[in-house]
Design a protein around this motif. Structure first.
Motif, PDB file in Angstrom:
ATOM      1  N   ASP A  94       0.812  -1.217   0.000  1.00 39.72           N
ATOM      2  CA  ASP A  94       0.000   0.000   0.000  1.00 39.72           C
ATOM      3  C   ASP A  94       0.843   1.264   0.000  1.00 39.72           C
ATOM      4  O   ASP A  94       0.297   2.371  -0.151  1.00 39.72           O
ATOM      5  CB  ASP A  94      -0.931   0.015   1.218  1.00 39.72           C
ATOM      6  CG  ASP A  94      -2.036  -1.023   1.108  1.00 39.72           C
ATOM      7  OD1 ASP A  94      -2.358  -1.418  -0.029  1.00 39.72           O
ATOM      8  OD2 ASP A  94      -2.565  -1.443   2.153  1.00 39.72           O
ATOM      9  N   LEU A  95       2.155   1.118   0.188  1.00 40.68           N
ATOM     10  CA  LEU A  95       3.037   2.277   0.186  1.00 40.68           C
ATOM     11  C   LEU A  95       3.642   2.473  -1.196  1.00 40.68           C
ATOM     12  O   LEU A  95       3.727   1.550  -1.997  1.00 40.68           O
ATOM     13  CB  LEU A  95       4.155   2.095   1.212  1.00 40.68           C
ATOM     14  CG  LEU A  95       3.724   1.960   2.674  1.00 40.68           C
ATOM     15  CD1 LEU A  95       4.959   1.873   3.574  1.00 40.68           C
ATOM     16  CD2 LEU A  95       2.834   3.115   3.106  1.00 40.68           C
ATOM     17  N   THR A  96       4.084   3.694  -1.447  1.00 40.59           N
ATOM     18  CA  THR A  96       4.696   4.000  -2.735  1.00 40.59           C
ATOM     19  C   THR A  96       6.110   3.428  -2.820  1.00 40.59           C
ATOM     20  O   THR A  96       6.691   3.005  -1.818  1.00 40.59           O
ATOM     21  CB  THR A  96       4.773   5.517  -2.945  1.00 40.59           C
ATOM     22  OG1 THR A  96       5.667   6.078  -1.956  1.00 40.59           O
ATOM     23  CG2 THR A  96       3.404   6.169  -2.843  1.00 40.59           C
ATOM     24  N   SER A 136       2.100  -2.369  -4.806  1.00 39.93           N
ATOM     25  CA  SER A 136       1.220  -3.481  -5.168  1.00 39.93           C
ATOM     26  C   SER A 136       0.756  -3.428  -6.611  1.00 39.93           C
ATOM     27  O   SER A 136       0.279  -4.436  -7.143  1.00 39.93           O
ATOM     28  CB  SER A 136      -0.001  -3.514  -4.248  1.00 39.93           C
ATOM     29  OG  SER A 136      -0.754  -2.309  -4.375  1.00 39.93           O
ATOM     30  N   THR A 137       0.867  -2.277  -7.266  1.00 39.50           N
ATOM     31  CA  THR A 137       0.406  -2.125  -8.645  1.00 39.50           C
ATOM     32  C   THR A 137       1.512  -2.392  -9.663  1.00 39.50           C
ATOM     33  O   THR A 137       1.281  -2.303 -10.864  1.00 39.50           O
ATOM     34  CB  THR A 137      -0.157  -0.718  -8.882  1.00 39.50           C
ATOM     35  OG1 THR A 137       0.906   0.253  -8.761  1.00 39.50           O
ATOM     36  CG2 THR A 137      -1.260  -0.385  -7.880  1.00 39.50           C
TER      37      THR A 137
END
Length: 238
Positions: A94-96, A136-137
């Motif tokens: 969830d973090l960059t 996550s992406t």
């Protein structure tokens, strides 16, 4: 000969009553890259987990920079300069990208964040383009680059790579291989590489140890891995 920065002497590791590693002896010297090769279940990851403090040896001695680490917890070993890149990558999805890299710097090199960020982006230009993207992406290959980059942010002295090429496309394998070659040439980080891809390992390491059923069954210079990969695979992997 200089003293080894990492010494593994007569190490056994058990899972309950099962002997997973038996009488392992390896000396690792500053700036070199050593490969741990073998099939699944040979004991390669078990040895990395013992070195990074997740498992305790049942016998033998682990010494880092001359001091015993047999009973040190993982966070102490990290602060002493040994980092383990597991197959799971252990990113904060969830973090960059930027925040994951910043977390990597906190234990050892918080004051050098900007300099180390520039270094990581030099190795992996893709990460520079995605600093504000959530981890996550990203694709599997990009996540592997981020995991390696986060480890480098801590300025490790010894870096353990556990199957960095697993599940990646040939393009990502090539990029990660080039990065490990650059680290070896710079000579600032000592590398242990666990890898089943013998071609990749031969391009990165100086010498290798072959494990089978928890024991070292062969050792030699990396040049031996360049001879006949099919013959080596038949001899040690089948």
């Amino acid at each position: 000969m200089p003293d080894p920065i990492l010494r593994i002497s007569g190490v056994d590791v058990r899972y309950g009553r099962t002997l997973a590693l038996s009488d392992i002896d390896i000396d690792l010297f500053e700036g070199e890259a050593v490969g741990l090769l073998g099939t699944n279940g040979a004991g390669k990851t078990t040895l990395l987990n013992a070195l990074s403090g997740f498992l305790r040896p049942a016998a033998g001695e682990l010494r880092l920079f001359g001091a015993s680490i047999n009973r040190c917890p993982p966070h102490v070993i990290v602060r002493r300069g040994l980092l383990h890149l597991s197959q799971e990558r252990d990113l904060f999805g969830d973090l960059t990208v930027h925040d994951n890299l910043r977390l990597g710097s906190l234990a050892r090199a918080a004051k050098s964040f900007d300099r180390n960020l520039e270094r990581v982006c030099h190795y992996f230009p893709r990460l520079k383009e995605r600093l504000r993207q959530r981890a996550s992406t990203m694709s599997g290959g990009e996540q592997q680059m981020l995991a390696i980059g986060r480890a480098l942010m801590a300025e490790p002295r010894v870096l353990l790579f556990d199957e960095p090429s697993a599940g990646l496309s040939p393009l990502f394998v090539q990029e990660i291989g080039a990065m490990m070659q650059a680290l070896r040439k710079e000579g600032e980080i000592t590398i242990i590489l666990v890898e089943q891809n013998m071609l990749l390992a031969a391009q990165v390491i100086d010498r290798y140890y072959m494990l089978r059923a928890g024991r070292i069954v062969a050792r030699g210079p990396a040049s031996e891995l360049e001879k006949d990969h099919e013959e080596l695979a038949r001899e040690y992997y089948l």
